[in-house]
Scaffold this motif. Structure first.
Motif, mmCIF file in Angstrom:
data_model
loop_
_atom_site.group_PDB
_atom_site.id
_atom_site.type_symbol
_atom_site.label_atom_id
_atom_site.label_comp_id
_atom_site.label_asym_id
_atom_site.label_seq_id
_atom_site.Cartn_x
_atom_site.Cartn_y
_atom_site.Cartn_z
ATOM 1 N N ILE A 24 -9.900 -2.040 -2.900
ATOM 2 C CA ILE A 24 -8.849 -1.099 -2.517
ATOM 3 C C ILE A 24 -9.440 0.076 -1.750
ATOM 4 O O ILE A 24 -8.876 0.549 -0.764
ATOM 5 N N GLY A 25 -10.612 0.545 -2.195
ATOM 6 C CA GLY A 25 -11.253 1.676 -1.540
ATOM 7 C C GLY A 25 -11.624 1.396 -0.100
ATOM 8 O O GLY A 25 -11.418 2.238 0.784
ATOM 9 N N VAL A 26 -12.177 0.214 0.161
ATOM 10 C CA VAL A 26 -12.541 -0.156 1.534
ATOM 11 C C VAL A 26 -11.294 -0.225 2.400
ATOM 12 O O VAL A 26 -11.279 0.239 3.539
ATOM 13 N N GLY A 27 -10.231 -0.779 1.855
ATOM 14 C CA GLY A 27 -8.979 -0.839 2.600
ATOM 15 C C GLY A 27 -8.442 0.543 2.940
ATOM 16 O O GLY A 27 -7.959 0.775 4.054
ATOM 17 N N LEU A 28 -8.550 1.468 1.996
ATOM 18 C CA LEU A 28 -8.071 2.827 2.248
ATOM 19 C C LEU A 28 -8.925 3.555 3.282
ATOM 20 O O LEU A 28 -8.395 4.300 4.120
ATOM 21 N N VAL A 29 -10.246 3.347 3.245
ATOM 22 C CA VAL A 29 -11.130 4.009 4.210
ATOM 23 C C VAL A 29 -10.813 3.544 5.623
ATOM 24 O O VAL A 29 -10.658 4.356 6.547
ATOM 25 N N PHE A 30 -10.716 2.242 5.820
ATOM 26 C CA PHE A 30 -10.459 1.737 7.165
ATOM 27 C C PHE A 30 -9.029 2.015 7.615
ATOM 28 O O PHE A 30 -8.786 2.232 8.806
ATOM 29 N N ALA A 31 -8.089 2.043 6.675
ATOM 30 C CA ALA A 31 -6.716 2.402 7.043
ATOM 31 C C ALA A 31 -6.635 3.853 7.504
ATOM 32 O O ALA A 31 -5.934 4.169 8.467
ATOM 33 N N ALA A 32 -7.377 4.722 6.833
ATOM 34 C CA ALA A 32 -7.394 6.125 7.241
ATOM 35 C C ALA A 32 -8.052 6.288 8.607
ATOM 36 O O ALA A 32 -7.611 7.107 9.426
ATOM 37 N N TYR A 33 -9.103 5.512 8.861
ATOM 38 C CA TYR A 33 -9.763 5.586 10.175
ATOM 39 C C TYR A 33 -8.825 5.095 11.280
ATOM 40 O O TYR A 33 -8.729 5.721 12.346
ATOM 41 N N LEU A 48 -16.318 7.831 13.223
ATOM 42 C CA LEU A 48 -16.849 6.515 12.883
ATOM 43 C C LEU A 48 -18.059 6.557 11.950
ATOM 44 O O LEU A 48 -18.133 5.748 11.017
ATOM 45 N N PRO A 49 -19.019 7.475 12.114
ATOM 46 C CA PRO A 49 -20.126 7.518 11.140
ATOM 47 C C PRO A 49 -19.662 7.795 9.708
ATOM 48 O O PRO A 49 -20.227 7.249 8.761
ATOM 49 N N TYR A 50 -18.631 8.608 9.553
ATOM 50 C CA TYR A 50 -18.109 8.887 8.215
ATOM 51 C C TYR A 50 -17.457 7.650 7.606
ATOM 52 O O TYR A 50 -17.486 7.467 6.386
ATOM 53 N N VAL A 51 -16.881 6.821 8.445
ATOM 54 C CA VAL A 51 -16.289 5.572 7.965
ATOM 55 C C VAL A 51 -17.376 4.680 7.391
ATOM 56 O O VAL A 51 -17.232 4.116 6.301
ATOM 57 N N TRP A 52 -18.483 4.548 8.100
ATOM 58 C CA TRP A 52 -19.557 3.669 7.631
ATOM 59 C C TRP A 52 -20.241 4.234 6.386
ATOM 60 O O TRP A 52 -20.647 3.483 5.502
ATOM 61 N N ILE A 53 -20.364 5.546 6.296
ATOM 62 C CA ILE A 53 -20.936 6.147 5.089
ATOM 63 C C ILE A 53 -20.012 5.899 3.894
ATOM 64 O O ILE A 53 -20.465 5.521 2.807
#
Length: 76
Positions: A24-33, A48-53
């Protein structure tokens, strides 16, 4: 009539439940990006660097979940 016994480790069930959170967390991070890039496309290179971190930290939680599953079950 014979009832079949269920054999296996509870750590597999525990890891399956522990993998729900990072999924769920990965989905939320990429959805926010994607949402932030859609609203302000010129900031995509900055965020983008914050997304990968964030992705790496969340996946670390998944790896800790599987490691603790092995540690607490006593298996190697």
């Amino acid at each position: 009539m014979e009832i079949a016994a269920v054999e296996g480790s509870l750590s597999a069930i525990g890891y399956g439940l522990a993998a729900i959170g990072p999924g769920i967390g990965v989905g939320l991070v990429f959805a926010a990006y994607i949402n932030s890039t859609a609203r302000q496309p010129e900031s995509s290179r900055m965020t983008l660097p914050y997304v990968w971190i964030g992705f790496a930290v969340i996946e670390l939680l998944a790896l800790l979940g599987i490691a603790f599953g092995f540690v607490f079950s006593g298996g190697a």
